[in-house]
Design an enzyme around this catalytic site. Structure first.
Site, short mmCIF file in Angstrom:
data_model
loop_
_atom_site.label_atom_id
_atom_site.label_comp_id
_atom_site.label_asym_id
_atom_site.label_seq_id
_atom_site.Cartn_x
_atom_site.Cartn_y
_atom_site.Cartn_z
N ASP A 54 87.62 67.84 51.21
CA ASP A 54 88.48 66.65 51.22
C ASP A 54 87.88 65.61 52.17
OD1 ASP A 54 90.77 65.21 50.56
OD2 ASP A 54 91.99 66.11 52.16
N THR A 112 100.64 67.03 54.68
CA THR A 112 101.67 66.80 55.71
C THR A 112 102.94 67.61 55.47
OG1 THR A 112 100.80 64.60 56.07
CG2 THR A 112 103.05 64.99 56.83
P1 13P Z 1 99.61 63.88 52.90
O1 13P Z 1 99.26 63.62 54.33
O2 13P Z 1 100.57 62.85 52.38
O3 13P Z 1 100.09 65.26 52.67
O4 13P Z 1 98.28 63.68 52.04
C1 13P Z 1 97.29 64.66 52.02
C2 13P Z 1 96.04 64.14 51.43
O5 13P Z 1 96.01 63.15 50.72
C3 13P Z 1 94.79 64.87 51.73
O6 13P Z 1 93.68 64.25 51.19
#
Ligand code: 13P
Length: 290
Positions: A85, A232
Site C-alpha cells: 500500500d 482506520t
Molecule cells: P482509512 O484510513 O480510511 O481506513 O483508509 C485506508 C486506506 O486507504 C489505506 O490505503
C-alpha cells in the site's frame, strides 16, 4: 492456495458490481484475523502493508515469508493477495516485488502528473514481467496516514486517462476521500468517478473508506469501484476493545483475553465490511471464471 495478483479478482468485481476488501496489516493479530475471517466466510481478500510502516512490520522479506507461512499454517484455501500500500518510491516497490508481493501500489500522487506517469510506467514494466498487479494514484487522497498529513486534490479525467495508458491494473482516483478520521460528512464526487470509470475502463480503488457512509460506499461500487481500502476502522475497533478489556481487568496480567477481545472485534468488523462490499462468500469466483 498460493498468493495471487489482484487483477482477476478486481476485473471480476467490476463486472459483478461488488468490491474486494483491502485490509491493512498492523501486526500479527491483524493478519491472523483477516486470514481466518476470509477462510471462515469463504471470501477472497487483499491483505496490505503500508510502505510507511515497513520497518515496524519487519521489512518486505519478512512480511512476504510470514504471510505465506500463515496461509499454510492456518490452511487457508481462499484467494489471498499480498499488496504493498502506498509504495513511496520505485526502489521500494521493486524491493516488495522481489520479496514476493503479488500486488503493488506506486504512490506518485505528490509528483507532477507527467513524472507520476513516467515512474508508474517503470513500475508496470517491472511488475508485469513478474505477474504482479499495479495500482497507481491520481489526484491526492487527503488526511493523516501514519503521521503523513495531506490535503485532498480531486483527480481529473485527463490525468486518469494519462495514467491508464501505462497499463496499470487499477486506479486510485482521489475523489474526496481521506485517510484516518473524517471531520464532517465525506462527500465523494460521483460524477467525476463515473467519468473516470468510463474513460479508463479500469477497476477503481477507494482509499480512505473508513467512515464513508454506506449509501456512498454502495454508490461507489455501482460507479466502478472494485477495491475498497480499510485501515482506520479496524484499528478503532481494536483499540476500543482492548481498552475495554484492560479497564475490566478480568484477566489480571494475562494478555491473552485482552488481545483476544481485540481480534474478535476486528473479525466482526471485517466480516461486516465484506458483507457491505457484496463479496462475502465469493471465494469460488476465480474457479467459476476458468
Ligand atoms: P482509512 O484510513 O480510511 O481506513 O483508509 C485506508 C486506506 O486507504 C489505506 O490505503
Amino acid at each position: 492456495m498460493a498468493l495471487i495478483p489482484a487483477t482477476t479478482l478486481m476485473q471480476a468485481a467490476l463486472a459483478n458490481h461488488d468490491a474486494i476488501g483491502h485490509f491493512n496489516i498492523n501486526g500479527p493479530d491483524w493478519l491472523e484475523t483477516y486470514l481466518n475471517v476470509a477462510e471462515e466466510t469463504k471470501t477472497p481478500i487483499i491483505v496490505a502493508t503500508s510502505d510507511r510502516i515497513m520497518d515496524f512490520l519487519g521489512g518486505f522479506d519478512f512480511m512476504s515469508q510470514y504471510v505465506r507461512f500463515m496461509i499454510q499454517a492456518l490452511r487457508i484455501t481462499v484467494p489471498v493477495v499480498l499488496h504493498l500500500d502506498h509504495g513511496l518510491s520505485v526502489e521500494h516497490v521493486f524491493q516488495a516485488i522481489d520479496a514476493g508481493y503479488t500486488s503493488v501500489m506506486f504512490d506518485g500522487s505528490k509528483l507532477p502528473i507527467d513524472e507520476n506517469v513516467a515512474l508508474t510506467k517503470k513500475v508496470v514494466a517491472y511488475a508485469h514481467q513478474r505477474h504482479v498487479s499495479v495500482e497507481a494514484e491520481v489526484g491526492s487522497v487527503g488526511g493523516n496516514e501514519n503521521g503523513l498529513i495531506n490535503g485532498v486534490r480531486y483527480a481529473s479525467v485527463t490525468d486518469a486517462v494519462k495514467m491508464a495508458a501505462t497499463s496499470i491494473d487499477s486506479l486510485a482516483a482521489a475523489l474526496g476521500s481521506v485517510h484516518g478520521d473524517y471531520v464532517g460528512r465525506p462527500k465523494l464526487n460521483f460524477e467525476r468517478m463515473a467519468a473516470i470509470a468510463e474513460a479508463t475502463k479500469l477497476p477503481l480503488v477507494l482509499h480512505g473508506a473508513s467512515g464513508i457512509p454506506d449509501d456512498q460506499i454502495q454508490q461507489a461500487i455501482q460507479t466502478g469501484t472494485a477495491k475498497i481500502n480499510i485501515n482506520t476502522e479496524v484499528n478503532t475497533v481494536w483499540t476500543e476493545a482492548v481498552a475495554k478489556a484492560l479497564q475490566q481487568k478480568r484477566s489480571g496480567h494475562d494478555p491473552q483475553p485482552i488481545l483476544t477481545a481485540g481480534k474478535q472485534a476486528m473479525a466482526r468488523l471485517v466480516e461486516s465490511k465484506m458483507n457491505d462490499f457484496h463479496i462475502l462468500g465469493k471465494s469460488d469466483r476465480l474457479t467459476a471464471m476458468r
